[in-house]
Design a protein around this motif. Structure first.
Motif, mmCIF file in Angstrom:
data_model
loop_
_atom_site.group_PDB
_atom_site.id
_atom_site.type_symbol
_atom_site.label_atom_id
_atom_site.label_comp_id
_atom_site.label_asym_id
_atom_site.label_seq_id
_atom_site.Cartn_x
_atom_site.Cartn_y
_atom_site.Cartn_z
ATOM 1 N N GLN A 138 1.310 -12.481 -3.895
ATOM 2 C CA GLN A 138 1.231 -11.273 -4.706
ATOM 3 C C GLN A 138 0.759 -10.081 -3.878
ATOM 4 O O GLN A 138 1.263 -8.964 -4.040
ATOM 5 C CB GLN A 138 0.287 -11.490 -5.896
ATOM 6 C CG GLN A 138 0.312 -10.338 -6.888
ATOM 7 C CD GLN A 138 -0.431 -10.667 -8.173
ATOM 8 O OE1 GLN A 138 -0.897 -11.787 -8.353
ATOM 9 N NE2 GLN A 138 -0.548 -9.698 -9.061
ATOM 10 N N ILE A 139 -0.212 -10.327 -3.001
ATOM 11 C CA ILE A 139 -0.690 -9.247 -2.135
ATOM 12 C C ILE A 139 0.431 -8.759 -1.222
ATOM 13 O O ILE A 139 0.624 -7.541 -1.040
ATOM 14 C CB ILE A 139 -1.902 -9.728 -1.301
ATOM 15 C CG1 ILE A 139 -3.097 -9.982 -2.211
ATOM 16 C CG2 ILE A 139 -2.272 -8.695 -0.235
ATOM 17 C CD1 ILE A 139 -4.234 -10.734 -1.552
ATOM 18 N N ILE A 140 1.173 -9.680 -0.656
ATOM 19 C CA ILE A 140 2.282 -9.309 0.228
ATOM 20 C C ILE A 140 3.311 -8.466 -0.536
ATOM 21 O O ILE A 140 3.819 -7.461 -0.024
ATOM 22 C CB ILE A 140 2.925 -10.569 0.828
ATOM 23 C CG1 ILE A 140 1.961 -11.207 1.841
ATOM 24 C CG2 ILE A 140 4.260 -10.235 1.503
ATOM 25 C CD1 ILE A 140 2.411 -12.562 2.344
ATOM 26 N N ASP A 141 3.608 -8.856 -1.773
ATOM 27 C CA ASP A 141 4.560 -8.087 -2.590
ATOM 28 C C ASP A 141 4.038 -6.677 -2.840
ATOM 29 O O ASP A 141 4.801 -5.702 -2.768
ATOM 30 C CB ASP A 141 4.799 -8.795 -3.927
ATOM 31 C CG ASP A 141 5.645 -10.045 -3.775
ATOM 32 O OD1 ASP A 141 6.310 -10.181 -2.725
ATOM 33 O OD2 ASP A 141 5.636 -10.890 -4.701
ATOM 34 N N LEU A 142 2.728 -6.554 -3.149
ATOM 35 C CA LEU A 142 2.153 -5.239 -3.413
ATOM 36 C C LEU A 142 2.168 -4.354 -2.165
ATOM 37 O O LEU A 142 2.366 -3.142 -2.255
ATOM 38 C CB LEU A 142 0.717 -5.387 -3.936
ATOM 39 C CG LEU A 142 0.569 -5.967 -5.349
ATOM 40 C CD1 LEU A 142 -0.895 -6.266 -5.657
ATOM 41 C CD2 LEU A 142 1.150 -5.011 -6.389
ATOM 42 N N VAL A 143 1.950 -4.969 -1.011
ATOM 43 C CA VAL A 143 2.034 -4.218 0.242
ATOM 44 C C VAL A 143 3.445 -3.703 0.452
ATOM 45 O O VAL A 143 3.678 -2.529 0.780
ATOM 46 C CB VAL A 143 1.591 -5.088 1.431
ATOM 47 C CG1 VAL A 143 1.878 -4.368 2.752
ATOM 48 C CG2 VAL A 143 0.102 -5.414 1.335
ATOM 49 N N LYS A 144 4.423 -4.569 0.251
ATOM 50 C CA LYS A 144 5.816 -4.185 0.454
ATOM 51 C C LYS A 144 6.271 -3.133 -0.553
ATOM 52 O O LYS A 144 7.149 -2.312 -0.262
ATOM 53 C CB LYS A 144 6.706 -5.423 0.367
ATOM 54 C CG LYS A 144 6.513 -6.380 1.542
ATOM 55 C CD LYS A 144 7.385 -7.621 1.413
ATOM 56 C CE LYS A 144 7.218 -8.520 2.639
ATOM 57 N NZ LYS A 144 8.023 -9.757 2.540
ATOM 58 N N ILE A 204 -0.932 -12.511 6.023
ATOM 59 C CA ILE A 204 -0.664 -11.181 5.476
ATOM 60 C C ILE A 204 -0.224 -10.221 6.572
ATOM 61 O O ILE A 204 0.755 -9.482 6.417
ATOM 62 C CB ILE A 204 -1.904 -10.642 4.738
ATOM 63 C CG1 ILE A 204 -2.181 -11.497 3.497
ATOM 64 C CG2 ILE A 204 -1.714 -9.190 4.338
ATOM 65 C CD1 ILE A 204 -3.447 -11.137 2.770
ATOM 66 N N LYS A 205 -0.924 -10.245 7.685
ATOM 67 C CA LYS A 205 -0.544 -9.361 8.789
ATOM 68 C C LYS A 205 0.817 -9.745 9.335
ATOM 69 O O LYS A 205 1.648 -8.887 9.669
ATOM 70 C CB LYS A 205 -1.599 -9.431 9.890
ATOM 71 C CG LYS A 205 -1.288 -8.511 11.067
ATOM 72 C CD LYS A 205 -2.363 -8.595 12.142
ATOM 73 C CE LYS A 205 -1.995 -7.697 13.320
ATOM 74 N NZ LYS A 205 -3.013 -7.784 14.402
ATOM 75 N N GLY A 206 1.081 -11.059 9.429
ATOM 76 C CA GLY A 206 2.345 -11.517 9.972
ATOM 77 C C GLY A 206 3.535 -11.091 9.140
ATOM 78 O O GLY A 206 4.613 -10.792 9.677
ATOM 79 N N GLU A 207 3.363 -11.030 7.814
ATOM 80 C CA GLU A 207 4.489 -10.718 6.939
ATOM 81 C C GLU A 207 4.588 -9.248 6.558
ATOM 82 O O GLU A 207 5.616 -8.799 6.047
ATOM 83 C CB GLU A 207 4.415 -11.576 5.671
ATOM 84 C CG GLU A 207 4.560 -13.072 5.949
ATOM 85 C CD GLU A 207 4.901 -13.849 4.700
ATOM 86 O OE1 GLU A 207 5.560 -13.289 3.811
ATOM 87 O OE2 GLU A 207 4.499 -15.031 4.632
#
Length: 359
Positions: free
Chosen positions: A292-298, A319-322
């Motif tokens: 979910q965090i990755i989606d919010l970043v994107k 998280i940093k990798g993606e």
């Protein structure tokens, strides 16, 4: 026959000597304990703090005061105390205490138990009057008020029966906002001086001693507040710049936090908390949380991530990798070495990290 009789007498004498020796040792221990209590600690105001941030306030407000002894209830590495269970040693410490300094706001779940067992314990709620951030479903910025009786005992004003969060309806992790922390220091100062004046009214302290103690407390608090205000001035010089997403400047600076106290630091910086989750040594971040965090970043809703330095490695790499977004590992200042300047030193390091992040 005579020999056997002599043996019985000898054994009886030995048994009597053992009993006498045991009594003497026991009395000696009692005497030593009495000498310590009536000599070294006689006349001292015994102040107990609930956990690390409160302990550091206590040390600074009572700095160089021989008549005030500050002891922390929990271990320096305990961290937040919302789920803390009192131990036998804790209860023994509290039985000798005059004052207890708490963070308040519902953080110390054991406080009601302490008050019920020790109704004469003077309770200083450091969160009194401080506006707290609400968890979802409640209005933000509500002032946290308490009602105190003459013994310093308190109850929450306007509490709701409904429980929204395991800590309560409002976020009590206020100390990472220097402006809130200054108010906490002021509440501790006022609570201690009120206790001393109460002792004076009960003819337990002379007028001269009362004046001397209150003056020292006020001077110590003023000196510590000035140090914290210097930190706040440095934070005021930090101006987060909006990241560019798809060529457009984001209107809201979003942040994900991995310790509730970072919500106050984020607000002080003018950042909006888009995602918050508490992690510790026993509860790793779930795969769904990370996704979910990755989606919010994107989606451009999260630009920054604040994580506790102790557990940051649990989330940083993926998280940093993606996403390419750096996870800033900061100190929530819930543990430390016990030195009176540890809050100042830790916040200075946090500020340097923030300055680097927003350059």
């Amino acid at each position: 026959m005579a020999t056997r009789k002599k043996l019985v007498i000898l054994l009886g004498i030995m048994a009597i000597l053992v009993v006498i020796s045991t009594i003497i040792i026991h009395l000696s221990k009692d005497d030593r304990r009495y000498v310590k209590d009536s000599g070294e600690n006689q006349g001292k105001i015994q102040v107990v703090t609930t956990f690390y941030p409160m302990y550091i306030i206590g040390l600074n407000v009572a700095d160089h005061m021989d008549n005030v002894e500050v002891t922390n209830l929990t271990d320096m590495n305990t961290g937040c105390v919302h789920d803390y269970q009192l131990t036998t040693d804790n209860m023994k410490l509290l039985s000798d205490a005059d004052v207890i300094i708490v963070n308040g706001g519902g953080l110390e779940g054991f406080l009601d138990e302490v008050i019920s067992i020790y109704p004469n314990l003077w309770v200083i709620d450091s969160s009194k009057g401080i506006s707290m951030l609400a968890y979802d479903g409640h209005e933000e910025g509500e002032s946290h008020e308490t009602i105190e009786d003459h013994d310093g005992n308190h109850e929450e004003a306007g509490e709701e029966n409904e429980e929204h969060h395991e800590h309560g309806d409002y976020n009590p992790h206020i100390w990472l906002d220097p402006q809130a922390y200054v108010k906490q220091i002021g509440n501790v100062r006022d609570g201690l001086t009120a206790y001393i004046q109460d002792r004076n009214a009960a003819n337990q302290l002379t007028e001269n001693t009362t004046k001397e103690l209150t003056t020292e407390i006020e001077q110590n608090a003023a000196a510590y507040i000035e140090k914290v205000l210097n930190l706040d001035r440095r934070i005021s010089e930090i101006h987060p710049q909006s990241n560019l997403r798809n060529g457009e400047e984001s209107a809201d600076e979003g942040v994900a936090i991995f310790h509730d106290s970072f919500a106050y630091l984020a607000e002080r910086l003018g950042l909006k908390v888009a995602y918050a989750v508490e992690i510790d040594s026993e509860s790793a971040l779930s795969a769904s949380d990370i996704a979910q965090i990755i989606d919010l970043v994107k989606e451009g809703k999260i630009h920054y991530l604040f994580a506790e330095n102790l557990y940051g490695d649990m989330i940083t790499a993926r998280i940093k990798g993606e996403t390419g977004v750096e996870v800033t590992l900061m100190d929530p200042i819930v543990t430390g070495d016990g030195s009176k300047d540890s809050y100042i030193n830790a916040m200075e390091k946090n500020i340097e990290l923030l300055k680097t992040m927003f350059e």
